[in-house]
Design an enzyme around this catalytic site. Structure first.
Site, PDB file in Angstrom:
ATOM      1  N   ASP A 145       5.891 -40.626 -15.398  1.00  0.00           N
ATOM      2  CA  ASP A 145       5.166 -42.512 -15.347  1.00  0.00           C
ATOM      3  C   ASP A 145       5.218 -42.591 -13.646  1.00  0.00           C
ATOM      4  OD1 ASP A 145       4.123 -44.619 -16.172  1.00  0.00           O
ATOM      5  OD2 ASP A 145       5.094 -44.496 -18.022  1.00  0.00           O
ATOM      6  N   ALA A 163      -4.262 -44.642  -6.511  1.00  0.00           N
ATOM      7  CA  ALA A 163      -4.766 -43.141  -4.593  1.00  0.00           C
ATOM      8  C   ALA A 163      -5.408 -42.318  -5.219  1.00  0.00           C
ATOM      9  CB  ALA A 163      -2.737 -42.428  -4.612  1.00  0.00           C
ATOM     10  N   ASP A 214      -3.212 -48.932 -19.235  1.00  0.00           N
ATOM     11  CA  ASP A 214      -2.786 -48.499 -20.560  1.00  0.00           C
ATOM     12  C   ASP A 214      -3.400 -49.257 -21.298  1.00  0.00           C
ATOM     13  OD1 ASP A 214       0.045 -47.431 -19.581  1.00  0.00           O
ATOM     14  OD2 ASP A 214       1.185 -49.119 -20.334  1.00  0.00           O
ATOM     15  N   TRP A 220      -2.480 -43.461 -13.234  1.00  0.00           N
ATOM     16  CA  TRP A 220      -2.915 -44.609 -13.693  1.00  0.00           C
ATOM     17  C   TRP A 220      -4.055 -44.904 -12.553  1.00  0.00           C
ATOM     18  CZ3 TRP A 220       1.867 -48.317 -12.343  1.00  0.00           C
ATOM     19  CH2 TRP A 220       3.104 -48.031 -13.898  1.00  0.00           C
TER      20      TRP A 220
END
Ligand SMILES: *[C@@H]1O[C@H](CO)[C@@H](O)[C@H](O)[C@H]1NC(C)=O
Ligand SMILES: *[C@@H]1O[C@H](CO)[C@@H](O)[C@H](O)[C@H]1NC(C)=O
Ligand SMILES: *[C@@H]1O[C@H](CO)[C@@H](O)[C@H](O)[C@H]1NC(C)=O
Ligand SMILES: *[C@@H]1O[C@H](CO)[C@@H](O)[C@H](O)[C@H]1NC(C)=O
Ligand SMILES: *[C@@H]1O[C@H](CO)[C@@H](O)[C@H](O)[C@H]1NC(C)=O
Length: 441
Positions: A152, A214, A232, A211
């Site tokens: 994560d 970058a 999410d 997520w």
């Protein structure tokens, strides 16, 4: 079995060298179950063992689900690490015999065990993160018998903030044209764990939970087997709540970035919410069809002990799973046209509705109705790139949901699609052959 992945290949790599392991781990999208969407932090050893048994008794293992994944909150929140060895300490109340016991039982069921950590100081739930401890933690995971790591992106210290910020939901600061996002500090944090995992004498599937930050889709294939592409997921058709998003905003992003997926490296559109929240049966169905079509990992996130038959049937659909797990064609389906909107429109309520893909079984057409009313959805065969050479031919169209043929069609296919439902079709010659096996999206 020896597992060494091609570390030297990675170091010498030009672009797009994935973590290719000899046993094939990560070549296809991962399939399994994860505790987060239904259990949150309220987890214990016996939950995972029960899930392993249910994957078998419900027939889910037989259709390909193999990973039983522990999400956040498995370690000791107070003690965190052993003061001497610095190893992460599992929570003794939740895992009284350690993670290695859970792994042993899960392996005895013929399944694999996944664990969770974070490329920051703390996990999202405030437990010990792995930043700076990559080698120690990778060695722990390996020695416990872990087969999968979800990694994560919470609690990143300021010295690891990216030079240029890119968050898919925006807004963003501009990076120079041609900037290589593979040199970003986000990539460095994720590569550090990749390198640590590759030093272990064990294949560990590496699932980046970055997520979409970058531009992970540009370097994820050099780093791990899958990479999260957005915030999410939540069990709702559209909209957002804090950092969680409904299905349509995610499919909107996929309408543009579907092509970063192929064998060995997959866009991860997040764990399945099929069976959760207030999705309708059509929405439950669309969710699964779309995630299969996009070649996303298929990680079930619903309770299995109380699962209802219609939900189990959706998650067990063999034809959709076969598309997702196709051994020959690695590409995601691609948008054929947007439908509701003009092609190329970014719209978090009405993303691309018409998608085409290919599998060993034939050409596939997915028609997603994003509207709140039944719509007659149609496609002219001559608009499908793979069929242009024989646009006037007659084709056999098969319904992947029912496993039955819809019949022969010439010129076009038109079907009534219920609100938020997805027609999942296979198109072959009238003899059941692939109409154009050399075509890929
Ligand atoms: C990811 O890497 C693998 C292995 O090198 C390659 O086969 C695949 O095409 C790459 N994916 C993309 C989208 O380039
Ligand atoms: C790697 O693990 C295998 C069994 O899993 C074992 O036979 C082998 O000796 C190990 N190699 C090293 C270098 O530890
Ligand atoms: C995906 O498509 C975009 C836009 O056409 C292109 O810039 C990008 O290079 C493609 N990515 C891959 C991995 O082919
Ligand atoms: C989709 O899943 C949720 C949760 O089980 C349920 O509320 C909804 O009714 C489902 N659709 C079905 C089972 O028809
Ligand atoms: C589903 O839940 C969301 C958020 O909780 C809510 O906004 C939406 O109106 C609900 N939809 C239905 C059909 O109940």
């Amino acid at each position: 079995m020896l597992v060494l992945s091609v570390l030297s290949g990675l170091v010498l790599a030009g672009p797009a060298v994935a973590i290719v392991s000899q046993d094939g781990t990560g070549r296809l999208p991962a399939m399994g179950w994860n505790s987060w969407n239904e259990y949150g932090c309220d987890i214990k050893d016996s939950d995972f063992i029960k899930v392993g048994e249910l994957l078998i008794s419900l027939g889910l293992k037989d259709v390909g689900y193999e990973y039983v994944n522990i999400d956040d909150c498995w370690s000791d929140k107070e003690k965190r690490r052993d003061p001497t060895t610095k190893e992460i300490l599992p929570d003794e109340a939740k895992f009284p015999q350690g993670i290695s016991h859970t792994a042993e039982v899960i392996h005895s069921l013929g399944l694999k065990l996944g664990i969770y950590s974070d490329a920051g100081t703390d996990t999202c739930g405030g437990y010990a993160g792995s930043l700076g401890y990559e080698e120690i933690d990778a060695a722990s995971f390996s020695s416990w018998g872990v087969d999968y790591l979800k990694y994560d992106n919470c609690n990143v210290p300021t010295e690891f903030f990216d030079e240029y910020e890119y968050v898919p939901e925006g807004p963003n600061t501009d990076a120079p044209i041609g900037y290589d996002w593979g040199t970003s500090k986000t990539a460095k944090r994720y590569n550090a764990m990749r390198d640590a995992l590759l030093k272990q004498n064990r294949t560990i599937q590496y699932s980046l939970c970055a997520w979409g930050h970058a531009h992970v889709e540009q370097w994820g294939n050099n780093t791990g087997h899958s990479w999260r592409m957005w915030g999410d997921i939540m069990p709702a058709w559209e909209g957002k709540s804090e950092w969680s998003w409904g299905l349509m905003p995610i499919v909107n992003q996929a309408s543009f970035l579907w092509n970063a997926t192929d064998f060995w490296g997959h866009n991860d559109w997040d764990m399945l919410e099929v069976g959760n929240g207030n999705l309708t049966i059509e929405e439950n169905r669309s969710h699964f069809a779309l995630w299969c079509m996009l070649k996303s990992p298929l990680i079930i996130g619903t309770r299995l002990d109380t699962i209802e038959k219609p939900i189990l049937d959706i998650l067990s659909n063999k034809e959709l799973i076969a598309f997702n797990q196709d051994p020959v064609y690695g590409a995601s389906a691609m948008p054929l046209k947007w439908g509701y909107n003009e092609d190329g429109t970014s719209d978090m309520v009405h993303p691309a509705e018409y998608w085409v893909g290919t599998s060993v079984k034939g050409l596939h057409l997915f028609m997603l109705n994003t509207q709140d009313k039944t719509v007659k959805m149609q496609v002219q065969f001559n608009s499908i790139p793979a069929l242009r050479h024989r646009a006037n031919a007659e084709y056999l169209v098969h319904n992947m949901w029912t496993g039955k043929d819809l019949g022969r069609f010439r010129g076009k296919i038109a079907l009534d699609v219920a609100p938020h439902d997805t027609a999942a079709l296979r198109i072959t010659t009238i003899y059941g052959r692939h109409p154009r096996p050399e075509w890929t999206p």
